[in-house]
Motif scaffolding. Structure first.
Motif, PDB file in Angstrom:
ATOM      1  N   ASP A 235      -6.799   8.910  -6.442  1.00 41.73           N
ATOM      2  CA  ASP A 235      -6.982   9.716  -5.235  1.00 41.73           C
ATOM      3  C   ASP A 235      -6.311  11.081  -5.358  1.00 41.73           C
ATOM      4  O   ASP A 235      -6.763  12.052  -4.742  1.00 41.73           O
ATOM      5  CB  ASP A 235      -6.388   9.000  -4.008  1.00 41.73           C
ATOM      6  N   HIS A 236      -5.228  11.155  -6.142  1.00 44.52           N
ATOM      7  CA  HIS A 236      -4.402  12.371  -6.152  1.00 44.52           C
ATOM      8  C   HIS A 236      -4.518  13.214  -7.412  1.00 44.52           C
ATOM      9  O   HIS A 236      -4.012  14.336  -7.446  1.00 44.52           O
ATOM     10  CB  HIS A 236      -2.932  11.997  -5.947  1.00 44.52           C
TER      11      HIS A 236
ATOM     12  N   ARG B 252       0.959   4.033  -2.816  1.00 47.91           N
ATOM     13  CA  ARG B 252       0.657   5.419  -2.451  1.00 47.91           C
ATOM     14  C   ARG B 252       1.692   6.362  -3.072  1.00 47.91           C
ATOM     15  O   ARG B 252       1.338   7.395  -3.651  1.00 47.91           O
ATOM     16  CB  ARG B 252       0.653   5.558  -0.931  1.00 47.91           C
TER      17      ARG B 252
ATOM     18  N   LYS C  81      -5.280   2.910  -7.772  1.00 45.41           N
ATOM     19  CA  LYS C  81      -6.120   3.387  -6.675  1.00 45.41           C
ATOM     20  C   LYS C  81      -5.617   4.725  -6.132  1.00 45.41           C
ATOM     21  O   LYS C  81      -6.395   5.685  -6.007  1.00 45.41           O
ATOM     22  CB  LYS C  81      -6.145   2.347  -5.547  1.00 45.41           C
ATOM     23  N   TYR C  82      -4.318   4.789  -5.852  1.00 41.40           N
ATOM     24  CA  TYR C  82      -3.773   6.023  -5.288  1.00 41.40           C
ATOM     25  C   TYR C  82      -3.588   7.105  -6.350  1.00 41.40           C
ATOM     26  O   TYR C  82      -3.654   8.297  -6.034  1.00 41.40           O
ATOM     27  CB  TYR C  82      -2.467   5.732  -4.548  1.00 41.40           C
ATOM     28  N   TYR C  83      -3.390   6.713  -7.577  1.00 35.38           N
ATOM     29  CA  TYR C  83      -3.349   7.684  -8.666  1.00 35.38           C
ATOM     30  C   TYR C  83      -4.666   8.449  -8.726  1.00 35.38           C
ATOM     31  O   TYR C  83      -4.698   9.680  -8.758  1.00 35.38           O
ATOM     32  CB  TYR C  83      -3.081   6.966  -9.995  1.00 35.38           C
TER      33      TYR C  83
ATOM     34  N   THR D 171      -1.505   0.919  -7.577  1.00 39.62           N
ATOM     35  CA  THR D 171      -1.040   2.191  -8.120  1.00 39.62           C
ATOM     36  C   THR D 171      -2.202   3.021  -8.649  1.00 39.62           C
ATOM     37  O   THR D 171      -2.300   4.223  -8.388  1.00 39.62           O
ATOM     38  CB  THR D 171      -0.015   1.959  -9.247  1.00 39.62           C
TER      39      THR D 171
ATOM     40  N   GLY E 178       1.476   6.057  -7.107  1.00 39.95           N
ATOM     41  CA  GLY E 178       0.266   6.700  -7.590  1.00 39.95           C
ATOM     42  C   GLY E 178       0.336   8.213  -7.478  1.00 39.95           C
ATOM     43  O   GLY E 178      -0.078   8.941  -8.394  1.00 39.95           O
ATOM     44  N   PHE E 179       0.900   8.704  -6.375  1.00 38.23           N
ATOM     45  CA  PHE E 179       1.066  10.145  -6.176  1.00 38.23           C
ATOM     46  C   PHE E 179       2.017  10.724  -7.218  1.00 38.23           C
ATOM     47  O   PHE E 179       1.737  11.770  -7.834  1.00 38.23           O
ATOM     48  CB  PHE E 179       1.598  10.392  -4.765  1.00 38.23           C
TER      49      PHE E 179
ATOM     50  N   GLU F 106       0.835  -1.207   0.000  1.00 37.47           N
ATOM     51  CA  GLU F 106       0.000   0.000   0.000  1.00 37.47           C
ATOM     52  C   GLU F 106       0.871   1.258   0.000  1.00 37.47           C
ATOM     53  O   GLU F 106       0.574   2.230  -0.720  1.00 37.47           O
ATOM     54  CB  GLU F 106      -0.921   0.009   1.224  1.00 37.47           C
TER      55      GLU F 106
END
Length: 312
Positions: free
Chosen positions: A281-282, A240, A277-279, A275, A243-244, A236
């Motif tokens: 998010d940001h 995170r 998922k967090y992409y 990846t 993805g960021f 995770e």
């Protein structure tokens, strides 16, 4: 007499070469040692000799030569120092053209040509604007916009491994900076996350499947796939950061797809899932839900991309 195109991918240990047909089909591939002694003076002559031997063997005509090198390269083929090869600043493109007598010669950074190869024949097929991320010992990148490599003004475009994703980091990256993407998403970076213990209240390394074994990126991803809580938390954190970082890249270049390659990518779909998922998010709404794909060409991506530059 058949016409051929040659793709060359120069590494610090070996030079990979590929013979391609006019239709872009790989006919044959081979390797020669990279002789880096004496400031790498023998590298280009060795490549030329190997190409000529293959040309004579096939009794064909070389219509173009594309080459990737591990360092920044300007649009007109000037190498701006390749430390791993011992090269300084010079026009490798002009020299290779002079030595071979082939006019259609192009040279680019190795990560960029790998991205071009994946767009042409690999995981990026069907798109003309992609970002490729190579997760290995380090983190490399290549950006293709409308079929063209984004080199930047000094040939260093796409070096996303050294973008900052953590302003609070206290340990230094190999580049001398702190908080680089490479420190968290390379093979060594994933192990580094696992060894640091994530945060107070998180699961403990001692209670995971990693206890008592040599910790590798593969072991961490395998553990996460089996449901190990600690390994899952490490993955995770990896996702995170990646993805960021890719969200920041997307804000600047708006690609159609991301292609993820390198040794770490062998973990498979778990990489893409965490990846993406967090992409999402940001990144801003208009850039969400991009395609995320795994690279397909492996170590051949460079020779494919090199040929793509000269075959049109």
């Amino acid at each position: 007499m058949a016409n051929y195109y040659i793709g060359v991918d120069v590494g610090g240990t070996t030079v990979k070469l590929g013979l391609f047909s006019e239709e872009g089909e790989l006919q044959e591939k081979w390797e020669i040692p990279t002789r880096t002694e004496n400031s790498g003076k023998q590298i280009l002559p060795d490549i030329v000799e190997s190409i000529e031997q293959k040309r004579q063997e096939k009794d064909g005509h070389v219509s173009g030569i594309g080459m990737g090198v591990p360092g920044p390269v300007t649009d007109d083929g000037v190498v701006l120092k390749c430390a791993n090869l011992g090269w300084g600043v010079f026009s490798a493109q002009n020299e290779l053209s002079t030595l071979t007598g082939v006019g259609n010669v192009k040279i680019a950074n190795d990560a960029n040509i790998a991205a071009l190869g994946e767009m042409w024949k690999g995981g990026g097929r069907g798109f003309d604007s992609i970002v490729m991320v190579t997760l290995g010992t380090g983190v490399g990148g290549g950006i293709i916009v409308r079929g063209k490599i984004l080199t930047g003004s000094m040939g260093a475009g796409g070096e996303i491994g050294h973008m900052k994703v953590n302003a609070e980091e206290t340990e230094s990256c190999n580049c001398g900076g702190k908080g680089c993407l490479e420190q968290y998403t390379s093979a060594t970076g994933v192990v580094r996350i696992a060894m640091k213990h994530l945060h107070p209240g998180a699961s403990r390394l001692e209670d995971s499947c990693l206890e008592g074994i040599k910790i590798t990126a593969k072991a961490i991803f395998d553990g996460a796939k089996e449901g190990d809580i600690y390994c899952s938390e490490v993955v995770e954190e990896f996702g995170r950061k990646l993805g960021f970082g890719l969200a920041n890249v997307a804000q600047a270049v708006d690609p159609e797809a991301f292609v993820i390659g390198g040794g770490v990518s062998r973990a498979g779909e778990i990489i893409l899932d965490v990846t993406k998922k967090y992409y999402n998010d940001h990144v801003m709404f208009a850039l969400q839900n991009k395609e995320f794909r795994l690279a397909e060409l492996g170590n051949d991506a460079g020779i494919y991309g090199a040929v793509k530059m000269v075959i049109g």
